[in-house]
Write a protein that holds these residues in place. Structure first.
Motif, short mmCIF file in Angstrom:
data_model
loop_
_atom_site.label_atom_id
_atom_site.label_comp_id
_atom_site.label_asym_id
_atom_site.label_seq_id
_atom_site.Cartn_x
_atom_site.Cartn_y
_atom_site.Cartn_z
N LEU A 49 81.14 12.40 11.30
CA LEU A 49 82.30 12.12 10.46
C LEU A 49 83.27 11.28 11.28
CD1 LEU A 49 82.79 15.66 8.86
CD2 LEU A 49 81.55 13.69 7.94
N GLY A 50 83.38 10.02 10.92
CA GLY A 50 84.18 9.10 11.69
C GLY A 50 85.63 9.53 11.83
N HIS A 53 78.93 8.89 18.35
CA HIS A 53 79.72 10.12 18.50
C HIS A 53 79.95 10.35 19.99
CE1 HIS A 53 80.18 14.73 17.73
NE2 HIS A 53 81.31 14.15 18.11
N ASN A 75 74.64 4.80 16.50
CA ASN A 75 74.12 6.17 16.30
C ASN A 75 73.80 6.90 17.60
OD1 ASN A 75 74.14 5.86 13.41
ND2 ASN A 75 72.30 4.60 13.64
N GLU A 98 78.07 1.30 15.21
CA GLU A 98 78.33 2.18 14.07
C GLU A 98 77.70 3.56 14.30
OE1 GLU A 98 80.18 1.52 11.51
OE2 GLU A 98 80.51 -0.63 11.81
N GLY A 99 78.41 4.59 13.86
CA GLY A 99 77.87 5.94 13.89
C GLY A 99 77.82 6.60 15.25
N SER A 156 85.12 2.50 11.88
CA SER A 156 85.53 3.67 11.10
C SER A 156 84.46 4.76 11.08
CB SER A 156 85.87 3.25 9.67
OG SER A 156 84.74 2.66 9.03
N SER A 157 83.20 4.41 11.33
CA SER A 157 82.11 5.40 11.30
C SER A 157 81.94 6.13 12.62
CB SER A 157 80.79 4.70 10.95
OG SER A 157 80.46 3.73 11.94
N VAL A 158 82.72 5.79 13.65
CA VAL A 158 82.59 6.38 14.98
C VAL A 158 83.49 7.61 15.09
CG1 VAL A 158 83.13 6.02 17.43
CG2 VAL A 158 81.90 4.26 16.13
N SER A 195 75.70 15.30 10.73
CA SER A 195 76.30 14.04 10.32
C SER A 195 77.53 13.74 11.16
CB SER A 195 76.68 14.08 8.84
OG SER A 195 75.53 14.31 8.04
#
Length: 341
Positions: free
Chosen positions: A96-97, A132, A148, A129-130, A111-113, A94
């Motif tokens: 974690l932003g 990493h 993602n 979003e998402g 915030s989700s990055v 997962s």
């Protein structure tokens, strides 16, 4: 742990045997033990199934009744089913932003990055979003990174490049470096041609470690949806690769080549520039492609390995092929003249 009947309910297939057996990981036939689920994709390994310590086995329809004392899941494609099970047991971590204090970020970040230590993200970058971004990675000015997508440590995405959603860019990959474009002067010196195109990558693309994809000279280099690219591959400027094509390690693709959809290119194959490869082409490992391929099929242009002494002898014969051809033609002409007389 998951029961076999629950796994079949989730992924499909036919359960034969005790559905209450629980498994918690996948393993090869020779390494599997208690709680392991293995698979039989090739019938020649059936003897390993009988001696395997696996709790259960994924088999094809032809092997449905080959075993009598072991639970098994019967699937149309055991290897594909195994892949789905492996994904079930090993989901991606997962995200974690949050932005690490040691990252240098010059753009807005959802915030989700997650952006790890030492990463550099230039201004004008658009992050979905998402996303990493790993430690020490670099994302250049104005690049777009889809939702993602995961960029591993030390990977580089140059300015203006576009990455789709759900992509994986492995460590050391370089996306958008300059293509090899030069013009030669009369004195032999080279004049660099600015490479002003981009690299545009579709959704669900995976790019292996230390692979390089050059930006286009004028137009874009384009990688289609679902493409899978292995480690240490060079893709030249203005190359276009169709959806769902897979390319194994150490392949070199020269500039302005067009590769179709659903192709498979074996390791260490080489494709010279400005060629067209049709959809559904398979190029064997080590093959050098020097002309366009217009029809689907399997193409091979290499020699199988042989003993050194045999290779030397066979190559010596190859060197004399022209002489042998001339002699055969002379003999054919003499026979033709004798028949006419």
């Amino acid at each position: 742990m998951i029961r076999l009947d629950e796994l079949v309910q989730k992924l499909g297939g036919e359960l034969v045997g005790d559905g209450s057996v629980c498994v918690d990981r996948v393993a090869t036939l020779d390494q599997a033990g208690k709680g392991d689920l293995s698979f039989l994709a090739n019938p020649k390994y059936l003897s390993q199934v009988k001696s395997s310590g696996a709790a259960a086995v994924i088999v094809g329809k032809s092997a449905r009744d080959a075993l009598t004392d072991r639970p098994r899941i019967v699937a149309d494609d055991p290897y594909l089913y195994f892949a789905h099970v492996a994904r079930h047991f090993n989901p991606p971590a997962s995200v974690l932003g949050g932005v690490h204090l040691l990252a240098a970020v010059s753009c807005s970040v959802p915030s989700s990055v997650a952006i790890d230590a030492g990463a550099v993200v230039e201004e004008g970058v658009v992050l979905g979003e998402g996303v990493h971004i790993g430690a020490g990675a670099y994302v250049g000015r104005g690049a777009h990174v889809g939702a993602n997508t995961r960029i591993a440590p030390r990977a580089t995405v140059y300015a203006g490049c576009v990455l789709g959603q759900d992509c994986i860019i492995h460590a050391g990959a370089v996306i958008g470096s300059d293509g090899f474009g030069f013009a030669r002067q009369r004195d032999g010196a080279w004049v660099k041609i600015p490479q002003v195109g981009r690299v545009v990558i579709g959704n669900d693309v995976e790019i292996g470690a230390n692979t390089t994809i050059d930006r286009g000279a004028l137009d874009d280099t384009v990688i289609g949806n679902g493409v899978k690219i292995d480690n240490q591959i060079q893709i030249g400027h203005n190359v276009r690769i169709g959806d769902f094509t897979a390319i194994a390690g150490c392949v070199g693709i020269a500039g302005s080549t067009r590769i179709g959809a659903r192709c498979m290119i074996g390791g260490q194959a080489g494709i010279i520039g400005h060629l067209t490869i049709a959809d559904d082409v398979v190029i064997s490992a080590g093959t050098l492609v020097t002309k366009s391929i217009r029809q689907p099929g399997v193409y091979t242009a290499n020699l199988p390995v042989q003993g050194h002494a045999d290779w030397v002898k066979n190559f010596a014969h190859l060197r004399h092929l022209d002489t042998l051809v001339d002699r055969i033609r002379a003999l054919e002409q003499r026979l033709e003249e004798r028949e006419q007389s």
